[in-house]
Design a protein around this motif. Structure first.
Motif, mmCIF file in Angstrom:
data_model
loop_
_atom_site.group_PDB
_atom_site.id
_atom_site.type_symbol
_atom_site.label_atom_id
_atom_site.label_comp_id
_atom_site.label_asym_id
_atom_site.label_seq_id
_atom_site.Cartn_x
_atom_site.Cartn_y
_atom_site.Cartn_z
ATOM 1 N N MET A 1 0.684 -1.310 -0.072
ATOM 2 C CA MET A 1 0.079 0.144 -0.106
ATOM 3 C C MET A 1 0.831 1.180 0.034
ATOM 4 N N PHE A 2 0.522 2.103 -0.703
ATOM 5 C CA PHE A 2 1.354 3.344 -0.958
ATOM 6 C C PHE A 2 0.432 4.365 -0.072
ATOM 7 N N VAL A 122 -12.531 1.499 -16.110
ATOM 8 C CA VAL A 122 -11.177 1.954 -15.969
ATOM 9 C C VAL A 122 -10.155 0.992 -16.204
ATOM 10 N N LYS A 123 -10.539 -0.193 -16.178
ATOM 11 C CA LYS A 123 -9.604 -1.532 -16.344
ATOM 12 C C LYS A 123 -9.549 -1.534 -18.044
ATOM 13 N N ARG A 124 -10.470 -1.042 -18.906
ATOM 14 C CA ARG A 124 -10.428 -0.831 -20.293
ATOM 15 C C ARG A 124 -9.923 0.316 -20.905
ATOM 16 N N VAL A 125 -10.621 1.312 -20.185
ATOM 17 C CA VAL A 125 -10.159 2.729 -20.955
ATOM 18 C C VAL A 125 -8.541 3.069 -20.475
ATOM 19 N N LEU A 126 -8.391 2.922 -19.219
ATOM 20 C CA LEU A 126 -7.084 3.354 -18.572
ATOM 21 C C LEU A 126 -6.415 2.275 -17.819
ATOM 22 N N PRO A 127 -6.108 1.218 -18.771
ATOM 23 C CA PRO A 127 -5.416 0.072 -18.219
ATOM 24 C C PRO A 127 -4.221 0.515 -17.342
ATOM 25 N N VAL A 132 -1.554 0.287 -12.005
ATOM 26 C CA VAL A 132 -0.807 0.960 -10.743
ATOM 27 C C VAL A 132 -1.608 1.279 -9.506
ATOM 28 N N TYR A 133 -3.275 1.380 -9.692
ATOM 29 C CA TYR A 133 -3.840 1.613 -8.479
ATOM 30 C C TYR A 133 -4.134 0.252 -7.853
#
Length: 142
Positions: A1-2, A122-127, A132-133
């Motif tokens: 965890m960051f 998000v997984k598809r549009v901003l992989p 990173v998340y």
């Protein structure tokens, strides 16, 4: 965890007549913390908006533990509490110079198309964001 950390020097304009930070200012500080976390993870919220994606708050919870005052410096700690690929929950603590927790808070966000406010996956549009998340989110100790 960051955990991202951002110091904030409390300005006079942020306080009420009692000399205590006005409660709504913590919302602004949470945004500052969230923006810093995103930056620390290598991304830019401004760039996300340029791509036509915004991330409105859909739920918010704040627990006030102790007051903060003009002239103090506090640190806002921010981390990813949960990430489903559609919704992200961020967690926050504002800590004073003595290390005492002043607020605990969470905010839940959904990424949507700026034009029609339809949710995006998000997984598809901003992989790259999703990866990173997932790598940096809170993990329950087993």
């Amino acid at each position: 965890m960051f955990i991202s950390k951002k110091e904030i020097e409390i300005r006079y304009a942020e306080t009420d007549q009692m000399g205590v930070v006005y409660h709504a200012n913590y919302l602004v500080w949470m945004e500052i913390g969230r923006t810093q976390l995103i930056k620390d993870l290598g991304f830019s919220y401004a760039e996300l908006e340029k791509r036509g994606i915004v991330s409105p708050v859909v739920d918010l919870s704040i627990s006030y533990k102790r007051p903060t005052h003009y002239g103090e410096t506090v640190t806002i700690k921010t981390w990813i509490q949960e990430n489903t690929g559609v919704q992200t929950s961020y967690a926050y603590e504002v800590v004073n110079e003595q290390g005492e927790v002043c607020i605990e808070a969470t905010s839940r966000h959904v990424c949507v198309n700026k034009e029609d406010f339809r949710p995006i996956i998000v997984k598809r549009v901003l992989p790259e964001w999703h990866k990173v998340y997932e790598e940096n989110k809170y993990k329950v100790e087993e």
